[in-house]
Scaffold this motif. Sequence first.
Motif, PDB file in Angstrom:
ATOM      1  N   LYS A 269     -26.734 -13.412 -23.518  1.00 56.29           N
ATOM      2  CA  LYS A 269     -26.567 -14.294 -22.358  1.00 56.29           C
ATOM      3  C   LYS A 269     -26.404 -15.738 -22.815  1.00 56.29           C
ATOM      4  N   ASP A 270     -27.261 -16.150 -23.739  1.00 57.47           N
ATOM      5  CA  ASP A 270     -27.225 -17.510 -24.275  1.00 57.47           C
ATOM      6  C   ASP A 270     -25.880 -17.777 -24.962  1.00 57.47           C
TER       7      ASP A 270
ATOM      8  N   ASP B 120     -31.137 -11.484 -23.916  1.00 58.72           N
ATOM      9  CA  ASP B 120     -31.150 -12.929 -23.716  1.00 58.72           C
ATOM     10  C   ASP B 120     -30.235 -13.635 -24.711  1.00 58.72           C
TER      11      ASP B 120
ATOM     12  N   THR C  85     -20.087  -9.414 -17.915  1.00 57.95           N
ATOM     13  CA  THR C  85     -20.624  -9.741 -16.589  1.00 57.95           C
ATOM     14  C   THR C  85     -22.132  -9.574 -16.512  1.00 57.95           C
TER      15      THR C  85
ATOM     16  N   ASN D  47     -18.434 -21.292 -20.793  1.00 61.30           N
ATOM     17  CA  ASN D  47     -18.555 -22.307 -19.758  1.00 61.30           C
ATOM     18  C   ASN D  47     -17.448 -23.353 -19.736  1.00 61.30           C
TER      19      ASN D  47
ATOM     20  N   LEU E 105     -23.000 -16.195 -24.587  1.00 58.44           N
ATOM     21  CA  LEU E 105     -21.878 -16.210 -23.633  1.00 58.44           C
ATOM     22  C   LEU E 105     -21.865 -17.489 -22.805  1.00 58.44           C
ATOM     23  N   SER E 106     -23.040 -17.972 -22.446  1.00 63.57           N
ATOM     24  CA  SER E 106     -23.081 -19.191 -21.635  1.00 63.57           C
ATOM     25  C   SER E 106     -22.515 -20.368 -22.425  1.00 63.57           C
ATOM     26  N   LYS E 107     -22.686 -20.340 -23.726  1.00 59.31           N
ATOM     27  CA  LYS E 107     -22.174 -21.440 -24.544  1.00 59.31           C
ATOM     28  C   LYS E 107     -20.667 -21.373 -24.720  1.00 59.31           C
TER      29      LYS E 107
END
Lengths: 216, 251
Positions: free
Chosen positions: B242-243, B239, B234, B250, B245-247
Amino acid sequence: MQFISDNSDLLWSAFLTTLSLAVLSGLVALVLGTVLAAMRVSPVLPLRGLATFFVETFRNTPLTVVFFFLVFGIVQLDLQFPSRFTAAVAALGLYTAAFVCEAVRSGINAVPPGQAEAARALGLGFGQTLTTVVLPQAFRTVVPPLGNVWIALAKNTSIAAGFATTELTAALQRLTNSNGNQILLVFAVIVLAYLVITLPSAWAIRVIERKVAIIR
Amino acid sequence: MTSAAAGEPLVRLAGVNKWYGDLHVLQDIDLTIDRGEVVVVIGPSGSGKSTLCRTINRLESIEQGEITIDGTPLPAEGKALAALRSDVGMVFQSFNLFAHKTILENVMLGPVKVRGKSKADAEKRARELLDRVGVGHQADKVPAQLSGGQQQRVAIARALAMDPKVMLFDEPTSALDPEMINEVLDVMTSLAREGMTMVVVTHEMGFARRAANRVVFMDGGRIVESSDPETFFTAPSSDRAKDFLSKILNH
Protein backbone atom coordinates in the motif's frame (compact mmCIF):
# COMPACT_ATOMS: atom_id res chain seq x y z
CA MET A 1 80.45 4.87 -47.15
CA GLN A 2 82.87 2.31 -48.46
CA PHE A 3 82.37 0.02 -45.48
CA ILE A 4 78.63 -0.32 -46.12
CA SER A 5 79.12 -1.95 -49.49
CA ASP A 6 82.06 -3.94 -48.07
CA ASN A 7 79.81 -5.31 -45.33
CA SER A 8 76.46 -5.37 -47.09
CA ASP A 9 76.14 -9.15 -46.71
CA LEU A 10 76.67 -8.98 -42.95
CA LEU A 11 74.35 -6.00 -42.55
CA TRP A 12 71.59 -7.56 -44.61
CA SER A 13 71.72 -10.94 -42.88
CA ALA A 14 71.90 -9.21 -39.48
CA PHE A 15 68.84 -7.16 -40.38
CA LEU A 16 66.95 -10.27 -41.48
CA THR A 17 67.97 -12.07 -38.30
CA THR A 18 66.69 -9.22 -36.13
CA LEU A 19 63.47 -9.05 -38.13
CA SER A 20 62.82 -12.79 -38.01
CA LEU A 21 63.70 -12.95 -34.30
CA ALA A 22 61.14 -10.21 -33.65
CA VAL A 23 58.41 -11.65 -35.90
CA LEU A 24 58.76 -15.28 -34.75
CA SER A 25 59.01 -14.51 -31.05
CA GLY A 26 56.22 -11.95 -31.51
CA LEU A 27 53.95 -14.70 -32.85
CA VAL A 28 54.92 -17.03 -30.01
CA ALA A 29 54.24 -14.24 -27.51
CA LEU A 30 50.90 -13.29 -29.07
CA VAL A 31 49.53 -16.83 -29.06
CA LEU A 32 50.96 -17.82 -25.68
CA GLY A 33 50.08 -14.47 -24.11
CA THR A 34 46.46 -14.77 -25.26
CA VAL A 35 46.19 -18.31 -23.91
CA LEU A 36 47.68 -17.12 -20.60
CA ALA A 37 45.21 -14.23 -20.44
CA ALA A 38 42.34 -16.67 -21.04
CA MET A 39 43.72 -18.86 -18.25
CA ARG A 40 43.98 -15.88 -15.90
CA VAL A 41 40.29 -15.03 -16.30
CA SER A 42 39.06 -18.64 -16.34
CA PRO A 43 36.97 -19.99 -13.47
CA VAL A 44 39.44 -22.87 -12.98
CA LEU A 45 41.70 -22.05 -10.04
CA PRO A 46 44.72 -24.23 -11.04
CA LEU A 47 44.76 -22.61 -14.51
CA ARG A 48 44.65 -19.15 -12.99
CA GLY A 49 47.45 -20.04 -10.58
CA LEU A 50 49.64 -21.53 -13.29
CA ALA A 51 49.22 -18.51 -15.59
CA THR A 52 49.87 -16.07 -12.75
CA PHE A 53 53.02 -17.98 -11.80
CA PHE A 54 54.26 -17.88 -15.40
CA VAL A 55 53.56 -14.18 -15.82
CA GLU A 56 55.18 -13.15 -12.56
CA THR A 57 58.20 -15.33 -13.25
CA PHE A 58 58.97 -13.99 -16.71
CA ARG A 59 57.82 -10.42 -16.15
CA ASN A 60 60.05 -10.00 -13.12
CA THR A 61 63.18 -11.71 -14.44
CA PRO A 62 65.69 -9.73 -16.52
CA LEU A 63 65.59 -10.84 -20.14
CA THR A 64 69.32 -11.53 -20.07
CA VAL A 65 68.78 -14.00 -17.24
CA VAL A 66 66.05 -15.74 -19.26
CA PHE A 67 68.50 -16.04 -22.15
CA PHE A 68 71.19 -17.42 -19.82
CA PHE A 69 68.81 -20.00 -18.50
CA LEU A 70 67.53 -21.16 -21.88
CA VAL A 71 70.99 -21.25 -23.46
CA PHE A 72 73.12 -22.59 -20.58
CA GLY A 73 70.85 -23.40 -17.64
CA ILE A 74 68.75 -26.08 -19.27
CA VAL A 75 71.86 -28.01 -20.31
CA GLN A 76 71.98 -29.26 -16.71
CA LEU A 77 68.52 -30.70 -17.26
CA ASP A 78 69.86 -32.49 -20.34
CA LEU A 79 67.88 -30.18 -22.56
CA GLN A 80 69.08 -28.01 -25.38
CA PHE A 81 67.57 -25.96 -28.15
CA PRO A 82 68.52 -27.05 -31.68
CA SER A 83 70.17 -23.69 -32.33
CA ARG A 84 71.04 -20.45 -30.62
CA PHE A 85 68.49 -18.77 -32.84
CA THR A 86 65.65 -20.98 -31.58
CA ALA A 87 66.82 -20.46 -28.03
CA ALA A 88 66.63 -16.71 -28.66
CA VAL A 89 63.13 -17.01 -30.12
CA ALA A 90 62.05 -19.03 -27.08
CA ALA A 91 63.58 -16.57 -24.60
CA LEU A 92 62.07 -13.55 -26.32
CA GLY A 93 58.74 -15.31 -26.88
CA LEU A 94 58.31 -16.51 -23.28
CA TYR A 95 59.44 -13.20 -21.80
CA THR A 96 57.20 -11.12 -24.06
CA ALA A 97 54.21 -13.46 -23.59
CA ALA A 98 54.02 -12.28 -19.98
CA PHE A 99 53.58 -8.70 -21.15
CA VAL A 100 51.14 -9.66 -23.91
CA CYS A 101 49.11 -11.56 -21.32
CA GLU A 102 48.80 -8.53 -19.08
CA ALA A 103 47.91 -6.23 -21.99
CA VAL A 104 45.24 -8.62 -23.24
CA ARG A 105 43.95 -9.13 -19.71
CA SER A 106 43.55 -5.38 -19.28
CA GLY A 107 41.57 -5.43 -22.53
CA ILE A 108 39.38 -8.26 -21.25
CA ASN A 109 38.71 -6.29 -18.08
CA ALA A 110 37.76 -3.27 -20.17
CA VAL A 111 34.97 -5.18 -21.93
CA PRO A 112 31.73 -4.33 -20.08
CA PRO A 113 30.64 -7.37 -18.00
CA GLY A 114 27.21 -7.21 -19.63
CA GLN A 115 28.74 -8.40 -22.91
CA ALA A 116 29.84 -11.71 -21.40
CA GLU A 117 26.59 -12.00 -19.45
CA ALA A 118 24.57 -11.63 -22.63
CA ALA A 119 26.69 -14.31 -24.30
CA ARG A 120 26.27 -16.70 -21.35
CA ALA A 121 22.55 -15.99 -21.25
CA LEU A 122 22.32 -17.14 -24.88
CA GLY A 123 23.88 -20.46 -23.86
CA LEU A 124 27.47 -19.91 -24.98
CA GLY A 125 30.04 -21.72 -22.85
CA PHE A 126 33.08 -20.09 -21.27
CA GLY A 127 35.33 -20.75 -24.27
CA GLN A 128 32.76 -19.60 -26.83
CA THR A 129 32.00 -16.47 -24.82
CA LEU A 130 35.70 -15.67 -24.67
CA THR A 131 36.51 -16.32 -28.33
CA THR A 132 33.40 -14.87 -29.98
CA VAL A 133 32.47 -11.98 -27.73
CA VAL A 134 35.11 -10.98 -25.19
CA LEU A 135 38.49 -11.41 -26.93
CA PRO A 136 37.48 -9.75 -30.23
CA GLN A 137 36.48 -6.68 -28.25
CA ALA A 138 39.46 -6.91 -25.88
CA PHE A 139 41.98 -6.99 -28.74
CA ARG A 140 40.52 -3.85 -30.23
CA THR A 141 41.15 -1.90 -27.06
CA VAL A 142 44.67 -3.20 -26.54
CA VAL A 143 46.13 -2.37 -29.94
CA PRO A 144 48.15 0.58 -28.53
CA PRO A 145 49.65 -1.32 -25.56
CA LEU A 146 50.33 -4.35 -27.78
CA GLY A 147 52.09 -1.95 -30.13
CA ASN A 148 54.33 -0.90 -27.24
CA VAL A 149 55.06 -4.53 -26.45
CA TRP A 150 55.94 -5.21 -30.08
CA ILE A 151 58.33 -2.27 -30.32
CA ALA A 152 59.96 -3.22 -27.02
CA LEU A 153 60.32 -6.76 -28.36
CA ALA A 154 61.93 -5.55 -31.60
CA LYS A 155 64.57 -3.76 -29.54
CA ASN A 156 64.93 -6.58 -26.99
CA THR A 157 66.16 -8.83 -29.80
CA SER A 158 69.51 -7.07 -29.27
CA ILE A 159 70.08 -9.25 -26.16
CA ALA A 160 70.56 -12.16 -28.55
CA ALA A 161 73.83 -10.51 -29.60
CA GLY A 162 75.33 -11.71 -26.34
CA PHE A 163 74.30 -15.29 -27.09
CA ALA A 164 75.97 -15.99 -30.41
CA THR A 165 73.19 -14.78 -32.69
CA THR A 166 74.46 -12.38 -35.30
CA GLU A 167 71.71 -9.83 -35.42
CA LEU A 168 72.02 -6.06 -35.77
CA THR A 169 73.62 -5.34 -32.41
CA ALA A 170 76.15 -8.13 -32.92
CA ALA A 171 76.89 -6.63 -36.32
CA LEU A 172 77.32 -3.26 -34.62
CA GLN A 173 79.95 -4.70 -32.27
CA ARG A 174 81.76 -6.40 -35.07
CA LEU A 175 81.77 -3.38 -37.38
CA THR A 176 82.86 -0.91 -34.71
CA ASN A 177 85.81 -3.19 -33.99
CA SER A 178 86.83 -3.41 -37.61
CA ASN A 179 85.99 0.21 -38.55
CA GLY A 180 87.17 2.16 -35.52
CA ASN A 181 87.55 5.33 -37.55
CA GLN A 182 83.92 5.33 -38.68
CA ILE A 183 82.11 4.54 -35.44
CA LEU A 184 79.46 7.24 -35.85
CA LEU A 185 78.57 6.06 -39.31
CA VAL A 186 78.33 2.45 -38.11
CA PHE A 187 76.01 3.55 -35.33
CA ALA A 188 73.88 5.53 -37.76
CA VAL A 189 73.48 2.57 -40.09
CA ILE A 190 72.51 0.17 -37.32
CA VAL A 191 70.08 2.61 -35.70
CA LEU A 192 68.53 3.22 -39.12
CA ALA A 193 68.07 -0.53 -39.55
CA TYR A 194 66.18 -0.73 -36.23
CA LEU A 195 64.07 2.25 -37.24
CA VAL A 196 63.17 0.52 -40.51
CA ILE A 197 61.47 -2.10 -38.31
CA THR A 198 60.00 0.04 -35.55
CA LEU A 199 58.81 3.20 -37.32
CA PRO A 200 56.57 1.46 -39.88
CA SER A 201 55.29 -0.64 -36.97
CA ALA A 202 54.24 2.46 -35.08
CA TRP A 203 52.47 3.71 -38.18
CA ALA A 204 50.80 0.32 -38.81
CA ILE A 205 49.61 0.24 -35.20
CA ARG A 206 47.87 3.60 -35.64
CA VAL A 207 46.19 2.38 -38.82
CA ILE A 208 45.03 -0.87 -37.19
CA GLU A 209 43.79 1.05 -34.17
CA ARG A 210 41.60 3.29 -36.33
CA LYS A 211 40.36 0.39 -38.42
CA VAL A 212 39.19 -1.86 -35.63
CA ALA A 213 37.84 0.79 -33.27
CA ILE A 214 34.40 -0.10 -31.88
CA ILE A 215 31.74 2.52 -31.67
CA ARG A 216 30.19 2.31 -28.23
CA MET B 1 12.49 -34.89 -23.32
CA THR B 2 11.58 -33.96 -19.80
CA SER B 3 8.96 -35.70 -17.80
CA ALA B 4 7.19 -32.50 -16.80
CA ALA B 5 3.53 -32.83 -17.55
CA ALA B 6 1.75 -30.01 -19.30
CA GLY B 7 0.14 -28.96 -16.05
CA GLU B 8 3.41 -28.63 -14.17
CA PRO B 9 4.93 -25.19 -13.65
CA LEU B 10 7.56 -24.18 -16.18
CA VAL B 11 9.72 -22.40 -13.61
CA ARG B 12 9.77 -23.30 -9.96
CA LEU B 13 11.78 -21.66 -7.19
CA ALA B 14 11.62 -23.43 -3.86
CA GLY B 15 13.19 -22.16 -0.63
CA VAL B 16 15.68 -19.97 -2.47
CA ASN B 17 18.11 -18.01 -0.30
CA LYS B 18 20.99 -15.83 -1.36
CA TRP B 19 23.46 -13.67 0.54
CA TYR B 20 25.91 -11.00 -0.55
CA GLY B 21 28.26 -11.30 2.40
CA ASP B 22 26.08 -10.42 5.37
CA LEU B 23 23.28 -9.05 3.23
CA HIS B 24 20.46 -11.55 2.87
CA VAL B 25 19.23 -10.48 -0.59
CA LEU B 26 16.80 -13.32 -1.26
CA GLN B 27 14.91 -14.81 1.67
CA ASP B 28 12.95 -18.05 1.39
CA ILE B 29 11.66 -17.36 -2.10
CA ASP B 30 8.95 -19.74 -3.31
CA LEU B 31 7.60 -18.96 -6.74
CA THR B 32 6.09 -20.98 -9.54
CA ILE B 33 5.45 -19.77 -13.04
CA ASP B 34 3.12 -21.67 -15.32
CA ARG B 35 3.37 -22.06 -19.05
CA GLY B 36 2.13 -18.95 -20.82
CA GLU B 37 1.98 -16.98 -17.62
CA VAL B 38 3.24 -13.40 -17.45
CA VAL B 39 4.57 -12.56 -14.00
CA VAL B 40 5.53 -8.98 -13.27
CA VAL B 41 7.87 -8.46 -10.34
CA ILE B 42 7.78 -5.04 -8.74
CA GLY B 43 9.18 -3.50 -5.62
CA PRO B 44 11.45 -0.74 -4.35
CA SER B 45 15.08 -0.67 -5.44
CA GLY B 46 17.19 -3.02 -3.38
CA SER B 47 14.23 -5.32 -2.81
CA GLY B 48 15.98 -8.18 -4.63
CA LYS B 49 13.75 -8.28 -7.69
CA SER B 50 16.57 -8.04 -10.25
CA THR B 51 18.59 -10.60 -8.33
CA LEU B 52 15.59 -12.93 -8.31
CA CYS B 53 15.26 -12.57 -12.07
CA ARG B 54 18.96 -13.27 -12.60
CA THR B 55 18.92 -16.42 -10.47
CA ILE B 56 16.47 -18.05 -12.89
CA ASN B 57 19.22 -18.52 -15.50
CA ARG B 58 21.93 -18.59 -12.86
CA LEU B 59 23.64 -15.35 -13.78
CA GLU B 60 23.45 -15.17 -9.98
CA SER B 61 24.15 -18.29 -7.96
CA ILE B 62 22.07 -19.18 -4.94
CA GLU B 63 23.20 -20.53 -1.59
CA GLN B 64 20.08 -22.47 -0.65
CA GLY B 65 17.01 -23.84 -2.32
CA GLU B 66 16.23 -25.24 -5.73
CA ILE B 67 15.28 -23.80 -9.08
CA THR B 68 13.84 -26.02 -11.79
CA ILE B 69 12.99 -25.12 -15.35
CA ASP B 70 10.63 -27.40 -17.22
CA GLY B 71 11.22 -30.06 -14.57
CA THR B 72 15.02 -29.90 -14.80
CA PRO B 73 16.97 -28.60 -11.80
CA LEU B 74 19.27 -25.73 -12.77
CA PRO B 75 22.78 -27.19 -13.18
CA ALA B 76 25.58 -25.45 -11.28
CA GLU B 77 27.91 -24.96 -14.23
CA GLY B 78 29.33 -26.35 -17.44
CA LYS B 79 27.67 -27.59 -20.61
CA ALA B 80 24.40 -28.53 -18.92
CA LEU B 81 24.00 -25.00 -17.57
CA ALA B 82 24.79 -23.49 -20.98
CA ALA B 83 22.22 -25.79 -22.60
CA LEU B 84 19.58 -24.78 -20.09
CA ARG B 85 20.36 -21.10 -20.50
CA SER B 86 19.82 -21.42 -24.24
CA ASP B 87 16.15 -22.14 -23.49
CA VAL B 88 15.80 -19.09 -21.25
CA GLY B 89 15.75 -15.75 -23.03
CA MET B 90 17.12 -12.76 -21.19
CA VAL B 91 16.67 -9.05 -21.84
CA PHE B 92 18.87 -6.71 -19.82
CA GLN B 93 18.38 -3.19 -18.56
CA SER B 94 21.44 -2.01 -20.49
CA PHE B 95 20.63 -4.01 -23.68
CA ASN B 96 24.09 -5.64 -23.80
CA LEU B 97 24.09 -6.04 -27.56
CA PHE B 98 27.48 -7.27 -28.79
CA ALA B 99 29.24 -4.01 -29.59
CA HIS B 100 31.56 -5.41 -32.27
CA LYS B 101 28.83 -7.12 -34.29
CA THR B 102 26.08 -5.80 -36.51
CA ILE B 103 22.43 -5.97 -35.51
CA LEU B 104 21.91 -8.95 -37.80
CA GLU B 105 25.00 -10.76 -36.44
CA ASN B 106 23.79 -10.12 -32.90
CA VAL B 107 20.56 -11.99 -33.60
CA MET B 108 22.28 -14.78 -35.57
CA LEU B 109 25.04 -15.51 -33.05
CA GLY B 110 23.09 -17.72 -30.64
CA PRO B 111 21.34 -19.89 -33.24
CA VAL B 112 24.62 -20.43 -35.15
CA LYS B 113 27.01 -20.94 -32.21
CA VAL B 114 24.70 -22.67 -29.75
CA ARG B 115 22.01 -24.34 -31.85
CA GLY B 116 24.30 -25.18 -34.74
CA LYS B 117 21.93 -23.68 -37.31
CA SER B 118 23.25 -22.88 -40.78
CA LYS B 119 24.08 -19.24 -41.41
CA ALA B 120 21.42 -19.04 -44.12
CA ASP B 121 18.67 -20.38 -41.85
CA ALA B 122 19.78 -18.21 -38.96
CA GLU B 123 19.85 -15.11 -41.16
CA LYS B 124 16.38 -15.76 -42.55
CA ARG B 125 14.92 -16.15 -39.08
CA ALA B 126 16.91 -13.17 -37.75
CA ARG B 127 15.55 -10.90 -40.49
CA GLU B 128 11.99 -12.07 -39.73
CA LEU B 129 12.46 -11.29 -36.06
CA LEU B 130 14.06 -7.91 -36.73
CA ASP B 131 11.14 -7.02 -39.01
CA ARG B 132 8.78 -8.13 -36.34
CA VAL B 133 10.27 -5.80 -33.74
CA GLY B 134 10.45 -3.03 -36.32
CA VAL B 135 14.18 -2.67 -36.88
CA GLY B 136 14.62 -4.80 -40.00
CA HIS B 137 15.96 -1.86 -42.00
CA GLN B 138 18.77 -1.35 -39.44
CA ALA B 139 20.15 -4.89 -39.77
CA ASP B 140 23.58 -3.86 -41.04
CA LYS B 141 24.26 -1.15 -38.49
CA VAL B 142 26.19 -1.65 -35.26
CA PRO B 143 24.38 -1.30 -31.91
CA ALA B 144 25.79 2.15 -31.05
CA GLN B 145 24.16 3.59 -34.17
CA LEU B 146 20.68 2.74 -32.88
CA SER B 147 18.56 4.48 -30.28
CA GLY B 148 18.08 2.84 -26.91
CA GLY B 149 14.56 1.74 -27.77
CA GLN B 150 15.73 0.19 -31.02
CA GLN B 151 18.62 -1.56 -29.27
CA GLN B 152 16.28 -3.03 -26.69
CA ARG B 153 13.96 -4.32 -29.41
CA VAL B 154 16.97 -5.95 -31.08
CA ALA B 155 17.84 -7.51 -27.72
CA ILE B 156 14.34 -8.99 -27.58
CA ALA B 157 14.76 -10.34 -31.13
CA ARG B 158 18.12 -11.82 -30.16
CA ALA B 159 16.51 -13.66 -27.25
CA LEU B 160 13.56 -14.82 -29.37
CA ALA B 161 15.92 -16.24 -32.00
CA MET B 162 16.70 -19.06 -29.58
CA ASP B 163 13.00 -20.03 -29.35
CA PRO B 164 13.13 -19.79 -25.57
CA LYS B 165 10.67 -21.52 -23.27
CA VAL B 166 10.61 -18.51 -20.99
CA MET B 167 11.77 -14.92 -21.30
CA LEU B 168 13.30 -12.92 -18.44
CA PHE B 169 13.15 -9.13 -18.61
CA ASP B 170 15.36 -7.35 -16.10
CA GLU B 171 14.09 -3.75 -15.98
CA PRO B 172 13.97 -3.57 -19.78
CA THR B 173 12.82 0.04 -19.95
CA SER B 174 14.70 1.59 -17.03
CA ALA B 175 17.59 2.84 -19.18
CA LEU B 176 15.37 4.31 -21.88
CA ASP B 177 14.32 7.84 -22.65
CA PRO B 178 10.61 8.25 -21.84
CA GLU B 179 9.51 8.48 -25.47
CA MET B 180 11.13 5.13 -26.26
CA ILE B 181 9.58 3.13 -23.44
CA ASN B 182 6.34 2.41 -25.23
CA GLU B 183 7.91 0.99 -28.39
CA VAL B 184 9.58 -1.65 -26.19
CA LEU B 185 6.51 -2.27 -24.03
CA ASP B 186 4.41 -2.73 -27.18
CA VAL B 187 6.68 -5.54 -28.34
CA MET B 188 6.53 -7.13 -24.89
CA THR B 189 2.76 -6.82 -24.74
CA SER B 190 2.35 -8.54 -28.09
CA LEU B 191 4.67 -11.33 -26.92
CA ALA B 192 2.54 -11.75 -23.81
CA ARG B 193 -0.62 -11.94 -25.92
CA GLU B 194 0.93 -14.69 -28.03
CA GLY B 195 1.38 -16.81 -24.94
CA MET B 196 5.09 -16.40 -24.21
CA THR B 197 5.96 -17.25 -20.62
CA MET B 198 7.51 -14.13 -19.17
CA VAL B 199 9.07 -12.87 -15.95
CA VAL B 200 9.27 -9.10 -16.06
CA VAL B 201 11.01 -6.95 -13.48
CA THR B 202 9.79 -3.44 -14.10
CA HIS B 203 8.56 -0.15 -12.74
CA GLU B 204 6.02 0.18 -15.53
CA MET B 205 2.73 -0.20 -13.68
CA GLY B 206 0.74 0.36 -16.87
CA PHE B 207 2.39 -2.68 -18.43
CA ALA B 208 1.75 -4.71 -15.28
CA ARG B 209 -1.95 -3.87 -15.42
CA ARG B 210 -2.23 -4.46 -19.14
CA ALA B 211 -0.20 -7.62 -19.65
CA ALA B 212 0.43 -9.40 -16.36
CA ASN B 213 -1.41 -12.48 -15.18
CA ARG B 214 0.15 -12.01 -11.79
CA VAL B 215 2.00 -9.32 -9.90
CA VAL B 216 4.67 -10.28 -7.41
CA PHE B 217 5.60 -7.55 -4.94
CA MET B 218 9.02 -7.82 -3.29
CA ASP B 219 10.54 -5.93 -0.40
CA GLY B 220 13.67 -6.60 1.63
CA GLY B 221 14.49 -9.78 -0.25
CA ARG B 222 11.09 -11.37 0.36
CA ILE B 223 8.01 -11.89 -1.73
CA VAL B 224 5.50 -9.85 0.24
CA GLU B 225 2.51 -10.24 -2.01
CA SER B 226 1.51 -12.22 -5.07
CA SER B 227 -1.84 -11.65 -6.71
CA ASP B 228 -3.62 -10.78 -9.93
CA PRO B 229 -2.95 -7.20 -11.12
CA GLU B 230 -6.48 -5.94 -10.50
CA THR B 231 -6.42 -7.06 -6.87
CA PHE B 232 -2.89 -5.84 -6.34
CA PHE B 233 -3.45 -2.35 -7.67
CA THR B 234 -6.91 -1.77 -6.20
CA ALA B 235 -6.78 -3.72 -2.95
CA PRO B 236 -3.23 -4.64 -1.90
CA SER B 237 -3.25 -6.67 1.28
CA SER B 238 0.10 -5.69 2.82
CA ASP B 239 0.90 -2.31 4.31
CA ARG B 240 4.25 -2.31 2.54
CA ALA B 241 2.58 -2.66 -0.87
CA LYS B 242 0.00 0.00 0.00
CA ASP B 243 2.80 2.38 0.97
CA PHE B 244 4.78 1.58 -2.20
CA LEU B 245 1.77 2.06 -4.46
CA SER B 246 0.77 5.31 -2.80
CA LYS B 247 4.22 6.69 -3.55
CA ILE B 248 4.34 5.72 -7.21
CA LEU B 249 0.73 6.05 -8.29
CA ASN B 250 -0.10 9.43 -6.80
CA HIS B 251 1.58 11.60 -9.38
